[in-house]
Scaffold this motif. Structure first.
Motif, mmCIF file in Angstrom:
data_model
loop_
_atom_site.group_PDB
_atom_site.id
_atom_site.type_symbol
_atom_site.label_atom_id
_atom_site.label_comp_id
_atom_site.label_asym_id
_atom_site.label_seq_id
_atom_site.Cartn_x
_atom_site.Cartn_y
_atom_site.Cartn_z
ATOM 1 N N VAL A 112 72.523 -4.001 59.005
ATOM 2 C CA VAL A 112 72.327 -4.990 60.055
ATOM 3 C C VAL A 112 70.887 -5.001 60.512
ATOM 4 C CG1 VAL A 112 74.557 -5.491 61.091
ATOM 5 C CG2 VAL A 112 73.556 -3.256 61.399
ATOM 6 N N ASP A 165 77.840 -22.960 53.644
ATOM 7 C CA ASP A 165 78.459 -21.669 53.874
ATOM 8 C C ASP A 165 78.717 -20.892 52.591
ATOM 9 O OD1 ASP A 165 79.534 -19.750 55.464
ATOM 10 O OD2 ASP A 165 81.532 -20.604 55.476
ATOM 11 N N TYR A 224 90.449 -11.245 60.711
ATOM 12 C CA TYR A 224 89.561 -12.036 61.563
ATOM 13 C C TYR A 224 89.202 -13.377 60.927
ATOM 14 C CZ TYR A 224 85.629 -13.305 64.489
ATOM 15 O OH TYR A 224 84.788 -13.972 65.328
ATOM 16 N N PHE A 248 89.253 -11.870 70.859
ATOM 17 C CA PHE A 248 89.158 -11.373 69.486
ATOM 18 C C PHE A 248 88.367 -12.342 68.611
ATOM 19 C CE2 PHE A 248 91.318 -11.208 65.213
ATOM 20 C CZ PHE A 248 90.777 -9.989 64.810
ATOM 21 N N PRO A 257 83.031 -11.000 68.575
ATOM 22 C CA PRO A 257 82.078 -10.626 67.519
ATOM 23 C C PRO A 257 80.885 -11.581 67.443
ATOM 24 C CG PRO A 257 84.310 -10.491 66.687
ATOM 25 C CD PRO A 257 84.395 -11.128 68.041
ATOM 26 N N ILE A 258 81.170 -12.887 67.528
ATOM 27 C CA ILE A 258 80.099 -13.874 67.443
ATOM 28 C C ILE A 258 79.168 -13.749 68.646
ATOM 29 C CG2 ILE A 258 79.589 -16.347 67.331
ATOM 30 C CD1 ILE A 258 82.305 -16.696 65.948
ATOM 31 N N LEU A 282 76.853 -10.799 68.402
ATOM 32 C CA LEU A 282 75.782 -11.093 67.446
ATOM 33 C C LEU A 282 74.686 -11.927 68.097
ATOM 34 C CD1 LEU A 282 76.583 -12.083 63.832
ATOM 35 C CD2 LEU A 282 74.824 -13.314 65.032
ATOM 36 N N TRP A 318 84.287 -22.925 61.597
ATOM 37 C CA TRP A 318 83.142 -23.736 61.174
ATOM 38 C C TRP A 318 81.868 -22.917 61.074
ATOM 39 C CZ3 TRP A 318 82.858 -29.001 59.890
ATOM 40 C CH2 TRP A 318 84.055 -29.721 60.049
ATOM 41 N N THR A 319 81.783 -21.814 61.829
ATOM 42 C CA THR A 319 80.583 -20.990 61.702
ATOM 43 C C THR A 319 80.686 -20.189 60.409
ATOM 44 O OG1 THR A 319 81.599 -19.209 62.911
ATOM 45 C CG2 THR A 319 80.234 -20.690 64.177
ATOM 46 N N SER A 320 79.560 -19.921 59.843
ATOM 47 C CA SER A 320 79.500 -19.314 58.519
ATOM 48 C C SER A 320 80.399 -18.089 58.371
ATOM 49 C CB SER A 320 78.060 -18.922 58.225
ATOM 50 O OG SER A 320 78.030 -18.072 57.123
ATOM 51 N N PHE A 321 81.135 -18.108 57.278
ATOM 52 C CA PHE A 321 82.014 -17.015 56.898
ATOM 53 C C PHE A 321 81.223 -15.715 56.759
ATOM 54 C CE2 PHE A 321 84.043 -14.866 53.209
ATOM 55 C CZ PHE A 321 85.250 -14.584 53.811
ATOM 56 N N LEU A 322 80.103 -15.803 56.060
ATOM 57 C CA LEU A 322 79.250 -14.637 55.824
ATOM 58 C C LEU A 322 78.792 -14.033 57.147
ATOM 59 C CD1 LEU A 322 77.764 -12.978 53.657
ATOM 60 C CD2 LEU A 322 75.940 -14.669 53.723
ATOM 61 N N ILE A 323 78.441 -14.902 58.095
ATOM 62 C CA ILE A 323 77.934 -14.415 59.374
ATOM 63 C C ILE A 323 79.039 -13.735 60.178
ATOM 64 C CG2 ILE A 323 77.093 -15.224 61.622
ATOM 65 C CD1 ILE A 323 75.328 -17.188 60.077
ATOM 66 N N ARG A 324 80.264 -14.264 60.064
ATOM 67 C CA ARG A 324 81.363 -13.642 60.798
ATOM 68 C C ARG A 324 81.670 -12.248 60.248
ATOM 69 N NH1 ARG A 324 86.037 -17.283 60.310
ATOM 70 N NH2 ARG A 324 84.794 -18.412 58.800
ATOM 71 N N PRO A 338 85.361 -21.190 65.379
ATOM 72 C CA PRO A 338 84.777 -20.062 64.631
ATOM 73 C C PRO A 338 84.864 -20.273 63.121
ATOM 74 C CG PRO A 338 86.338 -19.261 66.259
ATOM 75 C CD PRO A 338 86.468 -20.743 66.226
ATOM 76 N N ILE A 390 75.556 -25.557 63.901
ATOM 77 C CA ILE A 390 76.900 -25.981 63.518
ATOM 78 C C ILE A 390 77.739 -26.335 64.748
ATOM 79 C CG2 ILE A 390 79.061 -25.194 62.456
ATOM 80 C CD1 ILE A 390 77.299 -23.720 60.409
ATOM 81 N N VAL A 433 83.487 -11.230 49.215
ATOM 82 C CA VAL A 433 82.503 -10.919 50.250
ATOM 83 C C VAL A 433 82.995 -9.818 51.197
ATOM 84 C CG1 VAL A 433 81.132 -11.879 52.132
ATOM 85 C CG2 VAL A 433 81.649 -13.291 50.159
ATOM 86 N N TYR A 477 79.408 -10.393 58.749
ATOM 87 C CA TYR A 477 78.228 -9.644 59.151
ATOM 88 C C TYR A 477 78.377 -9.141 60.588
ATOM 89 C CZ TYR A 477 73.463 -9.004 60.836
ATOM 90 O OH TYR A 477 72.346 -8.512 61.428
ATOM 91 N N ALA A 478 78.932 -9.988 61.464
ATOM 92 C CA ALA A 478 79.134 -9.589 62.857
ATOM 93 C C ALA A 478 79.996 -8.326 62.928
ATOM 94 C CB ALA A 478 79.785 -10.725 63.645
ATOM 95 N N TRP A 479 80.989 -8.245 62.052
ATOM 96 C CA TRP A 479 81.852 -7.058 62.059
ATOM 97 C C TRP A 479 81.141 -5.821 61.530
ATOM 98 C CZ3 TRP A 479 86.115 -5.958 64.615
ATOM 99 C CH2 TRP A 479 86.811 -7.023 65.180
ATOM 100 N N MET A 480 80.127 -5.991 60.691
ATOM 101 C CA MET A 480 79.349 -4.837 60.247
ATOM 102 C C MET A 480 78.695 -4.168 61.445
ATOM 103 S SD MET A 480 77.547 -6.284 56.761
ATOM 104 C CE MET A 480 76.621 -4.791 56.371
ATOM 105 N N GLY A 481 78.187 -4.987 62.355
ATOM 106 C CA GLY A 481 77.555 -4.454 63.562
ATOM 107 C C GLY A 481 78.548 -3.756 64.480
#
Lengths: 306, 269
Positions: free
Chosen positions: B228, B200, A182, B18, B22-23, B26, A133-139, A131, B243, A246, A141-145
C-alpha cells in the motif's frame, strides 16, 4: 415494386443480424476454438510457444491430418500434477464458502431494504450499487490497507484490547473470502431485493390471521418465495468467484490456490500456453453446470414477469 | 402489517458501514502527511502533488480514457444492434447460437476471455497495443450494453412506430426519428456502463495489451503488488470522485427523463 420492397426488407434484416453476428463469431467463437485447438497441441520452446494454430490455405485434407495429430497430453498432464486438481477444488471451496457468507450477509440486508419506507428504497438500491461502480481493483486494494500487519484492523483490535500482538490477516484464505464477500455483495443483494420487494404482503397477513407466529411465517412464506432470488444471487457470486484472479493474488498468500491464478501463472510466468489453454477449457467445462442452471433460472424469471 | 423496526435499521446501518468504510478509509488516508499509509500524521495534499508528477500513471490514465471512450462507443452501436435483433426479429435461424455468443462473455471467467482473445491476436499476427485492448473491451462490454438497451426496447410502446409508418415514414427514418430518441437513455446508460467496465478492467487488458498501451489498472496493479502506498490512495480517490460524479449525474438525468416520460404519458391518457 412490392417485391423490391420485400427484398430490401430482407436485406435490411440480414445486415442487421450480420454485423453483430460477424463480430461475435470473430471475437468470441473463433478465439474459443483456438483455445481448444491450442490445448490439444504440443508445447514448443521459444517464440510463440506453440505450432501454427490453423493453416487455412492448406485445405480440408490438411485439416483432417491436423485432427489426426491432436494431442491430449496436456489434459493427461493436468491429472498427473496434483497442483491443478487442488487448484480446482480449492477454488470451488473458497468460492462456495464465500457464496454462503455473501448470502448470510446479503439476505438480511436485502430484507431490510425491501421493508424500508417506499420512498427510501430507490436511494438504498443506489447506495448498494454505487460501490460496484468504483473500481474493483481499488476496492480490493482498500482491503489490503485494512488487513495488513500494521493495518487498520490490527490497530483497532489492539486498541480495543482484543489482541496484544498483530495477527496475520492478509495473505490468508480468509482474506480472499472477505475480498470476495465484499466485492460481490451487490450481485447477491440486488436479485434478493427484487424478489423480496415484489412479494405479496397479504400472504403474511393471512398467515398472521391464522395464528402463524412471525418467524414461522418467515420460514414458510418469505423464504420459499425468495428462493429464485437466492439461486440467482448465489450463482452470480459463485460463477465469477471460481475463476477469480485479482482477489487471490492481492489478498491471498503464496499457498492460496485458485484456478484463475494458476492459469495466470502458467501463462505469464511459465509461458506454457498449451497448458494454460487446457486449464481454461477444463475450467469452462466445470462451470457449464452452474452457468446452465443460471440461464434456466433467468429464462423462467423472464417468463414469469411477462 | 409491513413493519420496519429497530432490527431492520441496525441491519441497514451495519451493511452500509461494511460497504463504505473501506472506501472511506482509503480516501481519508490519501490526505495523510505520513509516508506510512496506516499511521495518521496530519492533513496534507502532498501525495496529490507527487501524483501530478508521476508521468507513468498520467500516461496510463490517458490510455485508459481513450480505450474506454472508443470501445464504449463501438460497443454501444453493436450492443444496440444486438438488442434490436434479439427483441425485434423474433425467430430466425441461428438465434440460439447468436444469443449464446452474446451472453458468453458475461458468464465466462475473465481469464478465459483474455486468454482466448490474446491467442486470436497472436494467430492472425496482429501486433498487441491500443487496438487489441480496445477490440477486446468492445467484445466483453457489448453484451452489457445489449442487456441495458434490451430492457429499454421491451418497455416502450410500439404503436408510436406503427403510427409513423402508417403515415408513410420509411423504416430507417422511423428508427432515427422515433425509436432512437425513445431508447436514448438506454444507450447512454449502456455507454456509461461500458465505459466504466473498460476503465476498471485489469485481467483482459493484461492479456491483450502490448508495449505502449499500459492502462491505468495495469499500472495501479503493478504498484499495488509492492504494497500500500499513499500515492495510490490519492490516485484511487481521484478515480472514485470522477466515477461518483458521473454516476450521480447520470442517475439525475435518467430520473428526470423518467419523470418527464410519466408526465407526458399521464397527459396523453
Amino acid at each position: 415494386m412490392n417485391q423490391t420492397h420485400r427484398r430490401n426488407a430482407r436485406l435490411d434484416r440480414l445486415a442487421l443480424i450480420g454485423v453483430p453476428a460477424l463480430w461475435l463469431t470473430l471475437f468470441v467463437l473463433v478465439p474459443f476454438v483456438i483455445v481448444v485447438r491450442l490445448s490439444l497441441s504440443e508445447s514448443a520452446i521459444a517464440m510463440p510457444p506453440f505450432e501454427p494454430v490453423f493453416d487455412l490455405s492448406a485445405g480440408l485434407a490438411a485439416f483432417a491430418e491436423a485432427l489426426g495429430q491432436l494431442d491430449f497430453d496436456k489434459y493427461v498432464f493436468l491429472t498427473t500434477d496434483p497442483l491443478y486438481l487442488e487448484s480446482y477444488l480449492s477454488s470451488i471451496r473458497i468460492a462456495g464458502l464465500s457464496t454462503v457468507l455473501v448470502l448470510a450477509i446479503g439476505y438480511p440486508l436485502a430484507y431490510a431494504m425491501a421493508r424500508a419506507p417506499r420512498r427510501l428504497q430507490p436511494l438504498l438500491v443506489t447506495a448498494v450499487v454505487l460501490p460496484f461502480w468504483t473500481s474493483f481493483l481499488i476496492r480490493i486494494y482498500a482491503w489490503m490497507g485494512i488487513l495488513a500487519r500494521d493495518g487498520y484492523m490490527n490497530q483497532a483490535l489492539i486498541g480495543l484490547g482484543v489482541i496484544s500482538e498483530p495477527i496475520e490477516l492478509l495473505s490468508t484464505d480468509s482474506a480472499v473470502m472477505i475480498g470476495i464477500v465484499y466485492s460481490y455483495l451487490p450481485f447477491m443483494v440486488l436479485p434478493l431485493y427484487a424478489s423480496l420487494e415484489k412479494m405479496d404482503e397479504t400472504l403474511l397477513e393471512a398467515a398472521a390471521d391464522l395464528g402463524c407466529p412471525p418467524w414461522q411465517a418467515f420460514w414458510r412464506i418469505t423464504v420459499p418465495l425468495s428462493l429464485p432470488g437466492v439461486v440467482a444471487g448465489c450463482l452470480l457470486v459463485f460463477i465469477p468467484a471460481v475463476g477469480e484472479f485479482v482477489i487471490p493474488d492481492l489478498l491471498g498468500g503464496s499457498d492460496t490456490l485458485m484456478i484463475g491464478k494458476t492459469l495466470w501463472t502458467e501463462f505469464f510466468a511459465n509461458r506454457d500456453w498449451p497448458v494454460a489453454s487446457a486449464v481454461a477449457v477444463v475450467l469452462l467445462v466445470a462451470l457449464l453446470v452452474p452457468i446452465g442452471i443460471y440461464q434456466n433460472v433467468q429464462a423462467r424469471q423472464l417468463e414469469a414477469s411477462r | 402489517m409491513k413493519r420496519f423496526g429497530a432490527f431492520h435499521i441496525v441491519v441497514l446501518v451495519v451493511g452500509f458501514v461494511f460497504l463504505y468504510l473501506p472506501i472511506l478509509l482509503l480516501v481519508v488516508y490519501s490526505f495523510n502527511a505520513s509516508r506510512l499509509v496506516t499511521v495518521w500524521a496530519g492533513f496534507s495534499t502532498h501525495w496529490y502533488q507527487t501524483l501530478w508528477q508521476n508521468t507513468q500513471l498520467i500516461d496510463a490514465a490517458r490510455v485508459s480514457m481513450m480505450v474506454a471512450a472508443v470501445s464504449a462507443s463501438i460497443a454501444t452501436v453493436l450492443g444496440t444492434l444486438v438488442a434490436i435483433v434479439l427483441v425485434r426479429l423474433g425467430r430466425f435461424r441461428g438465434r440460439l447460437v447468436f444469443s449464446s455468443l452474446v451472453y458468453a462473455p458475461l458468464v465466462m471467467p475473465e481469464v478465459i476471455t483474455g486468454l482466448s482473445l490474446l491467442l486470436l491476436f497472436v494467430a492472425v499476427e496482429f501486433d498487441r497495443g491500443f487496438w487489441t485492448v480496445t477490440l477486446a473491451h468492445v467484445t466483453f462490454t457489448l453484451s452489457f450494453v445489449a442487456i441495458v438497451v434490451q430492457s429499454r426496447l421491451l418497455s416502450f410502446d410500439r404503436s408510436l412506430e406503427e403510427a409513423a409508418q402508417d403515415l408513410g415514414c420509411p423504416p430507417a427514418e422511423t428508427f432515427f426519428r422515433i425509436t432512437l430518441p425513445i431508447i436514448l437513455p438506454g444507450l447512454i446508460a449502456g455507454w456509461l456502463l461500458a465505459f466504466t467496465l473498460s476503465l476498471d478492467d485489469l485481467v483482459i487488458a493484461s492479456f491483450t495489451s502490448g508495449p505502449g498501451a499500459t492502462t491505468l489498472p495495469i499500472q495501479i496493479y503493478s504498484a499495488v503488488r509492492l504494497g500500500v502506498s499513499p500515492e495510490i490512495n490519492a490516485a484511487s480517490t481521484i478515480l472514485i470522485a470522477v466515477i461518483t460524479v458521473a454516476v450521480v449525474a447520470f442517475s439525475l438525468v435518467t430520473k428526470r427523463s423518467e419523470v418527464e416520460r410519466q408526465r407526458t404519458e399521464r397527459r396523453a391518457a
